[in-house]
Scaffold this motif. Structure first.
Motif, mmCIF file in Angstrom:
data_model
loop_
_atom_site.group_PDB
_atom_site.id
_atom_site.type_symbol
_atom_site.label_atom_id
_atom_site.label_comp_id
_atom_site.label_asym_id
_atom_site.label_seq_id
_atom_site.Cartn_x
_atom_site.Cartn_y
_atom_site.Cartn_z
ATOM 1 N N SER A 134 42.980 44.532 45.309
ATOM 2 C CA SER A 134 43.206 43.858 44.601
ATOM 3 C C SER A 134 41.979 42.602 44.240
ATOM 4 O O SER A 134 41.179 43.125 45.111
ATOM 5 C CB SER A 134 44.874 42.558 44.922
ATOM 6 O OG SER A 134 44.211 42.002 45.949
ATOM 7 N N GLY A 135 42.073 41.791 43.330
ATOM 8 C CA GLY A 135 41.037 40.799 44.073
ATOM 9 C C GLY A 135 41.192 39.843 44.448
ATOM 10 O O GLY A 135 39.533 40.024 45.135
ATOM 11 N N ALA A 136 42.196 39.946 44.771
ATOM 12 C CA ALA A 136 42.128 38.626 45.682
ATOM 13 C C ALA A 136 42.124 39.265 47.618
ATOM 14 O O ALA A 136 41.347 38.648 48.228
ATOM 15 C CB ALA A 136 43.544 38.102 45.587
ATOM 16 N N PHE A 156 39.568 29.885 39.912
ATOM 17 C CA PHE A 156 41.341 30.825 40.474
ATOM 18 C C PHE A 156 40.363 32.156 40.722
ATOM 19 O O PHE A 156 39.597 32.341 39.859
ATOM 20 C CB PHE A 156 41.133 31.470 39.535
ATOM 21 C CG PHE A 156 42.759 31.929 39.570
ATOM 22 C CD1 PHE A 156 44.180 31.499 39.370
ATOM 23 C CD2 PHE A 156 42.557 33.113 39.190
ATOM 24 C CE1 PHE A 156 44.958 32.474 40.239
ATOM 25 C CE2 PHE A 156 43.599 34.279 39.261
ATOM 26 C CZ PHE A 156 44.783 33.829 39.819
ATOM 27 N N HIS A 157 40.634 32.251 42.300
ATOM 28 C CA HIS A 157 40.050 33.611 42.642
ATOM 29 C C HIS A 157 41.148 34.315 43.493
ATOM 30 O O HIS A 157 41.170 35.134 44.163
ATOM 31 C CB HIS A 157 39.542 32.645 43.834
ATOM 32 C CG HIS A 157 37.946 32.036 43.395
ATOM 33 N ND1 HIS A 157 37.166 32.948 42.847
ATOM 34 C CD2 HIS A 157 37.851 30.706 43.299
ATOM 35 C CE1 HIS A 157 36.218 31.554 42.498
ATOM 36 N NE2 HIS A 157 36.423 30.759 42.486
ATOM 37 N N GLY A 158 42.417 33.938 43.493
ATOM 38 C CA GLY A 158 43.917 34.304 43.635
ATOM 39 C C GLY A 158 44.660 34.215 44.345
ATOM 40 O O GLY A 158 45.166 32.835 44.381
ATOM 41 N N ILE A 182 35.496 39.384 38.324
ATOM 42 C CA ILE A 182 36.679 39.908 39.079
ATOM 43 C C ILE A 182 37.130 40.200 37.317
ATOM 44 O O ILE A 182 37.738 40.838 37.047
ATOM 45 C CB ILE A 182 37.453 39.528 39.511
ATOM 46 C CG1 ILE A 182 37.626 39.776 41.192
ATOM 47 C CG2 ILE A 182 39.146 39.836 39.637
ATOM 48 C CD1 ILE A 182 37.646 39.409 42.050
ATOM 49 N N GLN A 183 37.018 38.961 36.667
ATOM 50 C CA GLN A 183 37.415 38.731 35.274
ATOM 51 C C GLN A 183 36.518 38.994 34.150
ATOM 52 O O GLN A 183 36.732 39.921 32.960
ATOM 53 C CB GLN A 183 38.604 37.249 34.765
ATOM 54 C CG GLN A 183 38.752 37.057 33.862
ATOM 55 C CD GLN A 183 40.170 36.538 33.437
ATOM 56 O OE1 GLN A 183 40.177 35.875 32.245
ATOM 57 N NE2 GLN A 183 41.105 35.967 34.772
ATOM 58 N N GLU A 188 32.755 31.025 39.753
ATOM 59 C CA GLU A 188 32.861 32.551 38.372
ATOM 60 C C GLU A 188 32.375 32.124 37.015
ATOM 61 O O GLU A 188 31.996 30.488 36.734
ATOM 62 C CB GLU A 188 34.749 31.763 38.141
ATOM 63 C CG GLU A 188 35.892 32.100 38.747
ATOM 64 C CD GLU A 188 37.186 31.031 38.590
ATOM 65 O OE1 GLU A 188 37.991 32.566 37.198
ATOM 66 O OE2 GLU A 188 37.850 30.191 38.348
ATOM 67 N N VAL A 238 37.963 38.727 46.755
ATOM 68 C CA VAL A 238 37.864 37.217 47.452
ATOM 69 C C VAL A 238 37.777 37.064 49.200
ATOM 70 O O VAL A 238 36.334 36.801 49.322
ATOM 71 C CB VAL A 238 38.735 36.469 46.973
ATOM 72 C CG1 VAL A 238 38.533 35.083 46.748
ATOM 73 C CG2 VAL A 238 38.351 36.340 45.389
ATOM 74 N N ASP A 266 32.043 35.478 41.343
ATOM 75 C CA ASP A 266 33.877 36.483 40.513
ATOM 76 C C ASP A 266 33.196 36.860 39.561
ATOM 77 O O ASP A 266 34.175 35.700 38.474
ATOM 78 C CB ASP A 266 35.186 35.240 41.290
ATOM 79 C CG ASP A 266 35.522 36.360 41.352
ATOM 80 O OD1 ASP A 266 36.193 37.274 40.528
ATOM 81 O OD2 ASP A 266 37.355 35.301 41.442
ATOM 82 N N LYS A 320 40.372 43.697 38.400
ATOM 83 C CA LYS A 320 40.179 44.641 36.839
ATOM 84 C C LYS A 320 40.150 45.650 36.543
ATOM 85 O O LYS A 320 40.547 46.931 36.794
ATOM 86 C CB LYS A 320 40.590 43.181 36.041
ATOM 87 C CG LYS A 320 41.538 41.808 37.083
ATOM 88 C CD LYS A 320 41.698 40.723 35.988
ATOM 89 C CE LYS A 320 42.466 39.577 36.700
ATOM 90 N NZ LYS A 320 42.076 38.519 37.341
#
Ligand SMILES: *Cc1c(COP(=O)(O)O)cnc(C)c1O
Length: 404
Positions: A106-108, A142-144, A229-230, A194, A111, A227, A256
């Protein structure tokens, strides 16, 4: 609604933890930019599972790679080598210009793994006294959803009654390089940020911010952890959002779209130093780097490049943003976006963004509100000009309605 639709929703509500409040649609099929509900209604997916389905739903080449690999070998654990991991490393390193890769799920987890790695780097390479490492993060991040991560969130809903939290994080405003300069101490090991704040509502920092951030991190021997991830893998119209300012992070986090939405795959990418501090037994994951994940991720990266999805995101993103700016509606406070990471922020008097998302659903568009007043728009990167125009027509007619 037919009884079967009500059944799915009611059954979820009865048995499930109610940690989400989904829009009232039950999806059963997807292809490219489209999804269908259980009654056969078609929708343009303008969320793309928070950018995980960037390559489009059920991309045939990723599907083929997944099925082929699933028939052969799915999981070995990292106790043994497998014949996909090395190829995944080689391909993602070449694509992103990274030296080392740590595969997670997962992304979290990516991180969390980065936090552990930069702390270790801080103690073993930078020479920070043990237990004193500081990591700087931004307000509205927002990082998870794991504990260390929610501990440095500034959103009360995210944090409330989940403590106590891990120490060692300092929060500064986003987009403010002077605040970063002031926050850095000799014990600062990393700045985690981010490139564009996604969940906060697609917040784009001022031009030049990341150039200055890069300089400050280099001057102070602080690892810049982006980050992505998005924002990564084409979402903003470049392979990595860092390329918009021509900088390079020390640590880049991907997730993601790394699997095109087929399977949870995330990765920490770094220079030799940071991931180089990890020794056998110090970090791990049963599923991280498994052959199925690697085969899926390799295909997801391949189609992204081969099918020109990054360039398409830049082109269609510009068209979408222009079209949104042309909508004359007094419900709109601001339109923002880079590539296909777009948002329409409504005036507080216009009513909740959720109402507009529900109205969009009835017109065949699935979008998701964030923070009460913002509608985020992030379709798969395979969207065509005709589909962008189709979406814009429906957005225009919805945004000129009054739901206050
Ligand atoms: C989604 C997201 C995460 C968390 O990823 P999960 O797979 O949900 O754990 C982390 N950072 C950013 C920027 C994200 O958008």
């Amino acid at each position: 609604m037919s009884s079967s639709v009500i059944d799915f929703i009611a059954t979820e509500a009865r048995f499930g933890a109610r940690n989400y409040e989904p829009i009232g649609v039950v999806l059963s099929r997807g292809e490219g930019v489209w999804v269908w509900d259980t009654e056969g209604n078609r929708y343009l997916d303008c969320l793309s599972a928070y950018s995980a389905v960037s390559q489009g739903h059920c991309h045939p080449k990723i599907l083929a790679a997944m099925v082929e690999q699933a028939r052969r070998l799915t999981l070995t654990s990292r106790a043994f080598h497998n014949d996909q991991l090395a190829l995944f490393y080689e391909e993602i390193a070449a694509l992103t210009g990274s030296h080392k890769v740590l595969p997670m799920n997962s992304g979290a987890e990516a991180v969390e793994s980065a936090i552990k790695s930069v702390r270790k780097w801080g103690y073993e390479v930078k020479g920070v006294p043990d237990g004193q490492a500081e990591i700087i993060v931004c307000a509205n991040n927002f990082h998870g959803r794991t504990l260390a991560i929610v501990g440095f969130s500034t959103d009360p809903e995210t944090r409330a009654h989940f403590g106590p939290f891990a120490p060692g994080f300092k929060i500064i405003p986003f987009g403010d390089a002077a605040a970063l300069e002031q926050a850095i101490t000799p014990n600062t090991v990393a700045f985690l940020v981010e490139p564009i704040q996604g969940e906060a509502g697609v917040i784009i920092p001022p031009a030049g911010y990341f150039t200055k951030v890069r300089q400050l991190c280099t001057a102070n021997n602080v690892m810049l952890v982006l980050d992505e991830i998005q924002t990564g893998l084409g979402r903003t119209g470049k392979l990595l959002a860092e390329q918009h300012e021509g900088i390079e992070a020390d640590v880049t986090l991907l997730g993601k779209a790394l699997s095109g939405g087929f399977y949870p795959v995330s990765a920490v990418l770094s220079n030799n130093d940071v991931l180089g501090t990890l020794r056998p037994g110090q970090h791990g994951s049963t599923f991280g780097g498994n052959p199925l994940a690697c085969a899926v991720a390799r295909a997801a990266l391949r189609v992204l490049v081969e099918e020109g999805m990054v360039e398409n995101a830049a082109r269609q993103g510009a068209r979408f943003l222009e079209g949104l700016k042309d909508i004359r509606a007094n419900t709109i406070r601001e339109v923002r976006g880079r590539g296909l990471m777009l948002a329409v922020e409504l005036h507080p008097e216009a009513g909740r963004a959720r109402r507009y998302c529900e109205a969009l659903q009835s017109k065949g568009i699935l979008a998701k509100d964030t923070h009460e007043q913002t509608i985020r728009i992030a379709p798969p990167l395979v969207i065509t000009s005709d589909q962008v125009d189709w979406a814009l027509e429906r957005l225009a007619s919805t945004l000129t309605q009054d739901f206050s």
